[in-house]
Design a protein around this motif. Structure first.
Motif, PDB file in Angstrom:
ATOM      1  N   PRO A  23      92.020  12.999  22.020  1.00 21.82           N
ATOM      2  CA  PRO A  23      91.378  13.975  21.122  1.00 21.82           C
ATOM      3  C   PRO A  23      92.259  14.437  19.974  1.00 21.82           C
ATOM      4  CG  PRO A  23      90.883  14.502  23.400  1.00 21.82           C
ATOM      5  CD  PRO A  23      91.911  13.415  23.425  1.00 21.82           C
ATOM      6  N   THR A  67      87.308  16.609  17.869  1.00 21.82           N
ATOM      7  CA  THR A  67      87.964  17.304  18.976  1.00 21.82           C
ATOM      8  C   THR A  67      87.228  18.588  19.336  1.00 21.82           C
ATOM      9  OG1 THR A  67      90.121  16.438  18.310  1.00 21.82           O
ATOM     10  CG2 THR A  67      90.106  18.343  19.762  1.00 21.82           C
ATOM     11  N   THR A 122      85.091  18.709  22.830  1.00 22.65           N
ATOM     12  CA  THR A 122      85.710  19.605  23.810  1.00 22.65           C
ATOM     13  C   THR A 122      84.773  20.751  24.168  1.00 22.65           C
ATOM     14  OG1 THR A 122      87.922  19.098  22.953  1.00 22.65           O
ATOM     15  CG2 THR A 122      87.687  21.078  24.303  1.00 22.65           C
TER      16      THR A 122
END
Length: 265
Positions: free
Chosen positions: A218, A226, A230
């Motif tokens: 990531p 990212t 996430t």
């Protein structure tokens, strides 16, 4: 501004914003759709049913197209981040169009019936913002087809979730029902595979391509991916834990409550 010819506005976005509301309205006019729920079902529940059918149609299209994208590209020869395909903006536009109309449904439901989920609303708004950013900033430079294909597979569990809701609304699922245990298990397994394992596998694939570990991947794909992946990953874990808790309670009621009753007798 010529919206129809703008490279950042795929036709699928316009199509979703048009066809999904039309489908919603059509479902409300079909008697056999109304008969899915018991006659005593109120207006809010029927409204919810139409929205769930639209969601299942959308999820099926996203899953099928996402699978085709992932299976039709030779990733050993084409870069997972920069390979260009028309399916990528199609999927993003379709998802953005669906979530926009579904978020409008959430607001209407709150205003009209006084019910709604803050978690679902937060999830929708987050993905909408991410999709808008993607279409306007990344479509031409970095289409990320592997990401979009994998994210599209997250829709795979949605029809099962809505099928379970329909069964519960009809009163056909109850604590000791085999059907309920089967549907709950299928939902929990499918949800984990497509929304949690799938997110992890994206990290594995990116890491293998870049020569780093999956948990480091990531950091190499940019903040835009990212933050999105996430956030969705942790939200999906929360949802899955809720499903797992319900599944454990169901198994406990079936395999342990009965035994305790028999012993008591």
């Amino acid at each position: 501004m010529d919206i129809l010819n703008n490279p950042h506005v795929p036709p699928s976005l316009i199509g979703a914003l048009t066809l999904y509301p039309l489908l919603f309205g059509l479902l409300g006019k079909l008697q056999w759709v109304k008969n899915i729920l018991p006659p005593k079902a109120d207006t809010q529940k029927r409204y919810h049913l139409y929205n769930k059918i639209v969601a299942s149609v959308h999820s099926t299209i996203m899953t099928t197209t996402g699978l085709y994208l992932l299976l039709s590209v030779d990733w050993s020869k084409n870069d997972i981040s920069t390979y260009k395909t028309a399916l990528t903006p199609f999927l993003v536009g379709l998802e953005l169009g669906y979530l926009t109309q579904d978020t409008a449904f959430e607001f209407y439901q709150r205003a009209q019936f006084g019910v709604g989920s803050n978690l679902i609303l937060f999830h929708h708004v987050s993905v909408i913002l991410g999709s808008v950013y993607y279409l306007y900033a990344l479509t031409l430079n970095n289409p990320g087809p592997f990401f979009i294909g994998m994210l599209s597979l997250m829709n795979m569990s949605t029809p099962i979730l809505h099928f379970r809701w329909v069964l519960q609304s009809r009163g056909r699922t109850f604590v000791n029902s085999r059907l309920k245990r089967f549907v709950d298990t299928a939902l929990m397994v499918t949800y984990f595979w497509c929304r949690i394992f799938g997110n992890w596998w994206m990290g594995v694939a990116i890491g293998a391509k870049l020569g780093v570990s999956w948990y480091q991947a990531p950091m190499y794909i940019g903040k835009k991916f990212t933050i999105t992946t996430t956030t969705m990953f942790f939200m999906n874990i929360v949802w899955w834990l809720i499903l797992a808790k319900q599944w454990i309670r169901s198994v406990k009621n079936v395999y342990f409550t009965k035994q305790s009753t028999k012993k008591a007798e």
